[in-house]
Design an enzyme around this catalytic site. Structure first.
Site, PDB file in Angstrom:
ATOM      1  CG  HIS A  41      21.814  17.566  43.293  1.00 34.74           C
ATOM      2  ND1 HIS A  41      21.814  17.683  42.101  1.00 34.74           N
ATOM      3  CD2 HIS A  41      23.190  17.032  43.399  1.00 34.74           C
ATOM      4  CE1 HIS A  41      23.014  17.391  41.257  1.00 34.74           C
ATOM      5  NE2 HIS A  41      23.886  17.181  42.311  1.00 34.74           N
ATOM      6  CG  ASP A  43      20.620  24.869  43.987  1.00 34.21           C
ATOM      7  OD1 ASP A  43      20.458  23.587  43.422  1.00 34.21           O
ATOM      8  OD2 ASP A  43      21.458  25.525  43.381  1.00 34.21           O
ATOM      9  CB  SER A 134      30.770  27.940  41.458  1.00 34.59           C
ATOM     10  OG  SER A 134      29.798  27.304  41.879  1.00 34.59           O
ATOM     11  CB  SER A 136      30.229  28.694  34.841  1.00 35.61           C
ATOM     12  OG  SER A 136      29.593  28.083  36.179  1.00 35.61           O
ATOM     13  CD  GLU A 168      25.509  28.364  34.927  1.00 38.42           C
ATOM     14  OE1 GLU A 168      26.355  29.170  35.371  1.00 38.42           O
ATOM     15  OE2 GLU A 168      25.975  27.305  34.638  1.00 38.42           O
ATOM     16  CG  ASP A 180      26.567  26.896  41.957  1.00 32.88           C
ATOM     17  OD1 ASP A 180      26.546  26.610  42.947  1.00 32.88           O
ATOM     18  OD2 ASP A 180      26.566  26.370  40.636  1.00 32.88           O
TER      19      ASP A 180
END
Ligand code: GLA
Length: 394
Positions: A41, A43, A134, A136, A168, A180
């Site tokens: 957490h 990024d 990841s 997606s 996204e 990601d």
């Protein structure tokens, strides 16, 4: 999980493509999923992260269409889409389901390059879906690469990653950071990506697969709260950052503050906000040390940092769950394991363990029964290797 071999997957894609869209020719592309070694957490807080592209991901067969339509299929999803490209709006809609990812990329590609051509495509993956590896981002990056190659628009890897990220956040509406999509787009054989998200700037750091392996520990717990919980964490970090800015130094990102800054602003924060910020600031320190340990091939040192990271994500950031705590603790108790933590957003999904090569089966045999006894579910184990970046498959 026993994933299908790459050639079986490509054959199955070809069969579906012919059945739905007629005979060849079509072109085929691949983009990898990722695991994040450390930097949980960070990024979206302008910190450093250390992800690696894995040897699994999403495959795609694609052909351009001149009738202005877009048709999408997936071997992993039942929903199919056939629509007029003019119907793709600025945001996804519930009925578009998984196709929101490729459609968001198509929309961004059209806006960036001016190319307005439709396409038909079949996707399939050998990553566990929606488990924090990841899938997606891989769908987005493979679509970006395929459209770029098909139309000769020559976007570089960073542009592909940004296109994927915009799909996204802008189109699908998840407030994620850039990790990601960058990890997938910039993946390189034998290397981990050290991504400074504040830039963004990046370096590649070698990972010695003969000295250390990565075992995925799949709790099989669906990440039901991931979207709401994730967006809540983003908002809490923004609050912490605002308080720090008004009580001390004015820095552009939360991850850039020190523990000293945090202590000074502590009285202005409620306990939850303080703990969220403490995770971010301490994780940044751990990630910097982790990158140094990786460069020194000190996998024991890196593993110890992973263990601390897990504790911090569990206690301060509260994105772990019993399943992730138990599976990572059971792995840590095994010989030959350097360290273990949750990976991805948390709230379920997968953990990872760093271990000595050759240990994976023994670890799986010890951790599996512990987990089954507690939760009545057989967890999945998957030895992942570093993959390449996205590519066309000739
Ligand atoms: C999810 C997001 C990433 C990152 C991680 C947590 O995977 O998509 O951008 O924030 O969670 O590190």
């Amino acid at each position: 999980m026993q994933p299908p071999t790459r050639s079986r997957l490509l054959d199955a894609i070809a069969v579906r493509f012919r059945a739905d869209f007629g005979a060849a020719p079509f072109r085929r592309f691949f983009a990898p999923g990722r695991i994040n070694l450390i930097g949980a957490h960070l990024d979206y807080n302008g910190g450093d992260v250390l992800p690696m592209a894995v040897d699994r991901g999403i495959y795609m067969a694609i052909r351009g269409r001149d009738d202005g339509r877009i048709a999408l299929r997936s071997l992993d999803q039942t929903l199919t889409i056939d629509l007029d490209a003019r119907e793709v709006g600025e945001r996804t809609r519930p009925e578009l389901g998984w196709t929101g990812y490729p459609l968001g990329v198509w929309q961004g590609f059209r806006q960036t390059t001016g190319v307005n051509r439709g396409f038909e495509a079949v996707f399939a993956g050998d990553l566990p879906m929606a488990s924090g590896l990841s899938s997606s981002a891989a769908i987005e990056v493979v679509t970006a690469l395929a459209l770029d190659t098909l139309h000769g628009t020559q976007l570089d890897r960073q542009q592909l990653a940004l296109l994927a990220h915009r799909a996204e956040t802008g189109f699908v509406g998840v407030r994620c950071g850039i990790m990601d999509q960058f990890a997938s787009a910039l993946g390189r054989a034998g290397q981990v990506l050290l991504l400074h998200c504040a830039g963004p700037r990046w370096e590649h750091v070698p990972f010695d697969g003969n000295a250390c392996e990565v075992l995925v520990l799949d709790t099989r717990k669906p990440r039901l709260l991931a979207k709401s919980g994730f967006n809540e964490r983003v908002a809490q970090c923004a609050t912490a950052h605002e308080i720090l800015r008004t009580h001390g130094r004015d820095l552009p990102h939360l991850a850039l503050y020190s523990m000293g800054d945090l202590e000074m602003a502590k009285s202005a924060m409620d306990d939850t906000t303080f703990r969220r910020a403490r995770h971010v600031v301490s994780e940044m320190e751990r990630t910097r040390k982790g990158a140094l340990a990786l460069r020194a091939h000190d996998y024991g040192g890196l593993g110890a940092l992973l263990n601390q990271s897990h504790l911090s994500t569990a206690r301060d950031y509260e994105v772990s769950c019993d399943e992730l705590d138990v599976i990572t603790a059971a792995a840590r108790a095994c010989d030959g394991v350097f360290g273990a933590r949750l990976t991805g957003a948390g709230f379920g999904g997968c953990g990872i363990a760093l271990l000595r090569p050759g240990q994976a089966e023994v670890v799986a045999a010890r951790v599996g029964p512990v987990f089954r006894e507690r939760f009545g579910v057989d967890p999945g184990f998957d030895l992942l290797r570093i993959g390449t970046g996205p590519c066309e498959i000739g």
